[in-house]
Scaffold this motif. Structure first.
Motif, PDB file in Angstrom:
ATOM      1  N   LEU A  50     -11.451  -0.638   3.325  1.00 51.07           N
ATOM      2  CA  LEU A  50     -10.527  -1.028   2.253  1.00 51.07           C
ATOM      3  C   LEU A  50      -9.981  -2.430   2.501  1.00 51.07           C
ATOM      4  O   LEU A  50      -9.833  -3.222   1.571  1.00 51.07           O
ATOM      5  N   LEU A  51      -9.685  -2.727   3.752  1.00 48.19           N
ATOM      6  CA  LEU A  51      -9.178  -4.050   4.116  1.00 48.19           C
ATOM      7  C   LEU A  51     -10.164  -5.143   3.745  1.00 48.19           C
ATOM      8  O   LEU A  51      -9.795  -6.146   3.116  1.00 48.19           O
ATOM      9  N   SER A  52     -11.429  -4.966   4.101  1.00 44.55           N
ATOM     10  CA  SER A  52     -12.441  -5.998   3.831  1.00 44.55           C
ATOM     11  C   SER A  52     -12.713  -6.149   2.340  1.00 44.55           C
ATOM     12  O   SER A  52     -13.093  -7.228   1.880  1.00 44.55           O
ATOM     13  N   PHE A  53     -12.504  -5.081   1.563  1.00 43.60           N
ATOM     14  CA  PHE A  53     -12.717  -5.155   0.119  1.00 43.60           C
ATOM     15  C   PHE A  53     -11.524  -5.769  -0.604  1.00 43.60           C
ATOM     16  O   PHE A  53     -11.682  -6.583  -1.516  1.00 43.60           O
ATOM     17  N   LEU A  54     -10.308  -5.404  -0.192  1.00 51.21           N
ATOM     18  CA  LEU A  54      -9.108  -5.856  -0.893  1.00 51.21           C
ATOM     19  C   LEU A  54      -8.748  -7.305  -0.582  1.00 51.21           C
ATOM     20  O   LEU A  54      -8.183  -8.000  -1.432  1.00 51.21           O
ATOM     21  N   ALA A  55      -9.055  -7.763   0.621  1.00 53.58           N
ATOM     22  CA  ALA A  55      -8.644  -9.113   1.028  1.00 53.58           C
ATOM     23  C   ALA A  55      -9.175 -10.206   0.103  1.00 53.58           C
ATOM     24  O   ALA A  55      -8.407 -11.071  -0.337  1.00 53.58           O
ATOM     25  N   PRO A  56     -10.469 -10.226  -0.237  1.00 55.57           N
ATOM     26  CA  PRO A  56     -10.941 -11.270  -1.165  1.00 55.57           C
ATOM     27  C   PRO A  56     -10.310 -11.153  -2.550  1.00 55.57           C
ATOM     28  O   PRO A  56     -10.054 -12.160  -3.213  1.00 55.57           O
ATOM     29  N   LEU A  57     -10.040  -9.917  -2.985  1.00 51.44           N
ATOM     30  CA  LEU A  57      -9.444  -9.690  -4.299  1.00 51.44           C
ATOM     31  C   LEU A  57      -8.085 -10.363  -4.419  1.00 51.44           C
ATOM     32  O   LEU A  57      -7.732 -10.905  -5.474  1.00 51.44           O
ATOM     33  N   GLN A  58      -7.324 -10.373  -3.337  1.00 52.46           N
ATOM     34  CA  GLN A  58      -5.978 -10.946  -3.355  1.00 52.46           C
ATOM     35  C   GLN A  58      -5.971 -12.457  -3.518  1.00 52.46           C
ATOM     36  O   GLN A  58      -4.945 -13.041  -3.864  1.00 52.46           O
ATOM     37  N   LEU A  59      -7.106 -13.091  -3.264  1.00 48.86           N
ATOM     38  CA  LEU A  59      -7.163 -14.550  -3.338  1.00 48.86           C
ATOM     39  C   LEU A  59      -7.369 -15.066  -4.753  1.00 48.86           C
ATOM     40  O   LEU A  59      -7.183 -16.257  -5.007  1.00 48.86           O
ATOM     41  N   PHE A  60      -7.752 -14.202  -5.690  1.00 47.60           N
ATOM     42  CA  PHE A  60      -8.019 -14.657  -7.051  1.00 47.60           C
ATOM     43  C   PHE A  60      -6.732 -15.083  -7.738  1.00 47.60           C
ATOM     44  O   PHE A  60      -5.822 -14.270  -7.923  1.00 47.60           O
ATOM     45  N   PRO A  61      -6.631 -16.351  -8.176  1.00 49.36           N
ATOM     46  CA  PRO A  61      -5.399 -16.835  -8.833  1.00 49.36           C
ATOM     47  C   PRO A  61      -5.060 -16.064 -10.105  1.00 49.36           C
ATOM     48  O   PRO A  61      -3.885 -15.837 -10.406  1.00 49.36           O
ATOM     49  N   TRP A  62      -6.083 -15.650 -10.869  1.00 52.45           N
ATOM     50  CA  TRP A  62      -5.807 -14.965 -12.133  1.00 52.45           C
ATOM     51  C   TRP A  62      -5.127 -13.628 -11.914  1.00 52.45           C
ATOM     52  O   TRP A  62      -4.352 -13.164 -12.756  1.00 52.45           O
ATOM     53  N   LEU A  63      -5.383 -12.992 -10.760  1.00 53.89           N
ATOM     54  CA  LEU A  63      -4.716 -11.724 -10.469  1.00 53.89           C
ATOM     55  C   LEU A  63      -3.234 -11.963 -10.226  1.00 53.89           C
ATOM     56  O   LEU A  63      -2.388 -11.243 -10.787  1.00 53.89           O
ATOM     57  N   ARG A  64      -2.918 -12.959  -9.424  1.00 60.02           N
ATOM     58  CA  ARG A  64      -1.511 -13.256  -9.139  1.00 60.02           C
ATOM     59  C   ARG A  64      -0.787 -13.727 -10.383  1.00 60.02           C
ATOM     60  O   ARG A  64       0.388 -13.421 -10.591  1.00 60.02           O
ATOM     61  N   ARG A  65      -1.494 -14.476 -11.219  1.00 59.62           N
ATOM     62  CA  ARG A  65      -0.860 -15.072 -12.410  1.00 59.62           C
ATOM     63  C   ARG A  65      -0.684 -14.060 -13.544  1.00 59.62           C
ATOM     64  O   ARG A  65       0.379 -14.002 -14.177  1.00 59.62           O
ATOM     65  N   ASN A  66      -1.694 -13.266 -13.804  1.00 62.83           N
ATOM     66  CA  ASN A  66      -1.669 -12.366 -14.957  1.00 62.83           C
ATOM     67  C   ASN A  66      -1.188 -10.961 -14.644  1.00 62.83           C
ATOM     68  O   ASN A  66      -0.661 -10.276 -15.524  1.00 62.83           O
ATOM     69  N   TRP A  67      -1.392 -10.502 -13.411  1.00 63.51           N
ATOM     70  CA  TRP A  67      -0.966  -9.162 -13.022  1.00 63.51           C
ATOM     71  C   TRP A  67      -0.225  -9.210 -11.685  1.00 63.51           C
ATOM     72  O   TRP A  67      -0.699  -8.683 -10.672  1.00 63.51           O
ATOM     73  N   PRO A  68       0.942  -9.846 -11.670  1.00 64.64           N
ATOM     74  CA  PRO A  68       1.679  -9.984 -10.395  1.00 64.64           C
ATOM     75  C   PRO A  68       2.059  -8.642  -9.773  1.00 64.64           C
ATOM     76  O   PRO A  68       2.071  -8.511  -8.549  1.00 64.64           O
ATOM     77  N   ALA A  69       2.349  -7.639 -10.612  1.00 66.04           N
ATOM     78  CA  ALA A  69       2.707  -6.324 -10.075  1.00 66.04           C
ATOM     79  C   ALA A  69       1.508  -5.694  -9.353  1.00 66.04           C
ATOM     80  O   ALA A  69       1.653  -5.075  -8.296  1.00 66.04           O
ATOM     81  N   LEU A  70       0.317  -5.876  -9.928  1.00 62.86           N
ATOM     82  CA  LEU A  70      -0.900  -5.363  -9.284  1.00 62.86           C
ATOM     83  C   LEU A  70      -1.173  -6.113  -7.991  1.00 62.86           C
ATOM     84  O   LEU A  70      -1.583  -5.506  -6.991  1.00 62.86           O
TER      85      LEU A  70
END
Length: 204
Positions: A50-70
């Motif tokens: 889970l760690l190796s899968f989630l870590a790259p996902l957290q780097l996507f700017p659109w995730l932080r910008r559009n879904w900050p709660a997620l």
């Protein structure tokens, strides 16, 4: 991220199987009567996947910008997985040791310790809303989170390029000894250099 997915799925399946089935006849990782050792290695695999899968996902700017709660929710899960992966791996090393002996024990124990420490720091600065410091620690955590994948990729490339030069079955070859630390420390050093240069540019 897609390159990491097969590795994450394999580790998740193996870890889950080890926690729910008797794999004593299928892998050397299982030791008769050593329940804590056995649990720790499979928790390490499952949480690490889970760690190796989630870590790259957290780097996507659109995730932080559009879904900050997620971003925050997956970040908390990432921190939990990092701490579980580190602790379970350290328990396994302390109780049984690695296949490569003392040198591998040292390299992998340092890797686990750094992963746990960096995860705590990333979480601490996120809670404090110190975004810049959080970003730096999160990037360090990303490098460590994909370390297990990098370990396998670097070995694969080395064997393709050199036919396994300086590598032995008991992990005592020169390349093996380098790889005890070489799958994460050089990448961390490179990241620190990049962060240092960024900081210098921002000051001028």
């Amino acid at each position: 991220m897609l390159a990491i997915l097969p590795f994450a799925i394999y580790a998740a399946r193996f870890g889950l199987a080890g926690l729910t089935q008797d794999l004593s006849g299928e892998t050397y990782l299982v030791q008769a009567g050593a329940w804590l050792t056995n649990i720790s290695v499979f928790v390490h695999m499952l949480a690490g996947s889970l760690l190796s899968f989630l870590a790259p996902l957290q780097l996507f700017p659109w995730l932080r910008r559009n879904w900050p709660a997620l971003h925050r929710a997956t970040g908390r899960l990432l921190i939990l997985c990092a701490i579980l992966t580190a602790l379970a791996g350290l328990i396994y090393i302390a109780l049984r040791g690695t296949v490569g002996g003392t040198a591998m024990d040292a390299g992998f124990a340092l890797y686990g310790g750094l992963t746990g420490l960096v995860a705590v720091q990333a979480f601490r600065f996120a809670i404090a809303r110190n975004i810049e410091h959080h970003r730096r620690w999160a990037l360090r955590l990303f490098v460590l989170a994909i370390g297990s994948w990098l370990y396998r990729v670097q070995y694969t490339i080395w064997y393709i390029a050199t036919d396994g030069l300086a590598s032995t079955p008991d992990f005592s070859g020169a390349f093996d000894l380098f790889m005890n630390f070489g799958f994460y420390l050089p990448w961390l050093a490179l990241l620190e250099l990049i962060l240092f240069k960024q900081q210098r540019r921002e000051r001028h």
